[in-house]
Motif scaffolding. Structure first.
Motif, short mmCIF file in Angstrom:
data_model
loop_
_atom_site.label_atom_id
_atom_site.label_comp_id
_atom_site.label_asym_id
_atom_site.label_seq_id
_atom_site.Cartn_x
_atom_site.Cartn_y
_atom_site.Cartn_z
N GLU A 287 0.84 -1.19 0.00
CA GLU A 287 0.00 0.00 0.00
C GLU A 287 0.88 1.24 0.00
O GLU A 287 1.83 1.34 0.77
N LEU A 288 0.59 2.17 -0.89
CA LEU A 288 1.36 3.41 -0.98
C LEU A 288 0.83 4.40 0.05
O LEU A 288 -0.36 4.58 0.20
N THR A 289 1.76 5.04 0.75
CA THR A 289 1.41 6.07 1.72
C THR A 289 2.11 7.36 1.30
O THR A 289 2.84 7.38 0.31
N ASP A 290 1.90 8.43 2.06
CA ASP A 290 2.52 9.71 1.72
C ASP A 290 4.03 9.56 1.62
O ASP A 290 4.65 8.84 2.41
N ASN A 291 4.64 10.22 0.66
CA ASN A 291 6.08 10.15 0.38
C ASN A 291 6.50 8.76 -0.08
O ASN A 291 7.59 8.30 0.23
N PHE A 292 5.62 8.08 -0.83
CA PHE A 292 5.94 6.75 -1.33
C PHE A 292 7.04 6.81 -2.38
O PHE A 292 7.33 7.86 -2.94
N GLU A 293 7.64 5.66 -2.62
CA GLU A 293 8.65 5.55 -3.67
C GLU A 293 8.37 4.26 -4.44
O GLU A 293 8.28 3.19 -3.87
N VAL A 294 8.19 4.40 -5.74
CA VAL A 294 7.99 3.26 -6.62
C VAL A 294 9.23 3.18 -7.50
O VAL A 294 9.56 4.13 -8.21
N VAL A 295 9.94 2.06 -7.43
CA VAL A 295 11.17 1.89 -8.20
C VAL A 295 10.86 1.05 -9.43
O VAL A 295 10.28 -0.03 -9.32
#
Length: 184
Positions: free
Chosen positions: A52-60
């Motif tokens: 689950e993506l939250t605030d300040n997420f990073e997707v590489v």
């Protein structure tokens, strides 16, 4: 005394009216209680795979996200494209959901590197579909595709220092994902 008698009769009549008024009943019912309503469920999440993506997420973007015939797997170079699927999961929500997905200005994290969004070797980015509405009655998962393309120019013999300066750099694309309830 006649005047007092009249006054006494009027007083007795008023007393009789007052007493008889209070002795007669009227029908009346009164109740008190509470009204209850259940708030609709809001179960909307953005996910990268199962995370689950939250605030300040990073997707590489790595591996299969960047498969180009003439570029190492998981890497980007001029003329190559990387894509990543981000999932908007609205399963179980009980309200209609509208969403918007945007990408910002591309940046690079290497000293002296330069990134451009214009020209022959520009970076272009998109999230598709960028907007949409999901009805609660059919809510489920919606795939949003993030695409990063480094344009490049095939057959060009000149070296663009802006491109070669980026060799080994980490390219960052700001992404904003917003989902909100549809309000009438």
């Amino acid at each position: 005394m006649k005047g007092n008698k009249k006054l006494l009769i009027v007083a007795v009549l008023l007393l009789l009216v007052a007493v008889s008024y209070t002795t007669y009943a009227i029908y009346r019912t009164s109740v008190a209680g509470n009204a209850k309503v259940t708030a609709a469920a809001w179960t909307v999440n953005f996910k990268n795979g199962e995370t689950e993506l939250t605030d300040n997420f990073e997707v590489v973007l790595t591996g299969a996200d960047c498969t180009n015939a003439h570029v190492a797997t998981g890497k980007i170079a001029p003329g190559a494209t990387c894509t990543k699927t981000i999932v908007l999961d609205a399963t179980g929500t009980e309200v209609d959901v509208t969403y918007e997905a945007t990408v910002g200005e591309v940046t690079a994290t290497k000293a002296g590197s330069a990134v451009t969004t214009t020209g022959a070797n520009a970076f272009t980015t998109s999230l598709s579909p960028a907007t949409g509405t999901i009805a609660y009655s059919t809510a489920g998962e919606t795939n949003l595709t993030l695409t990063i393309t480094w344009a490049g120019t095939e057959g060009e013999d000149t070296v663009d220092p802006k491109d070669t300066d980026l060799a080994g750099a980490t390219i960052t694309v700001p992404v904003t994902l917003t989902a909100k309830q549809v309000v009438e």
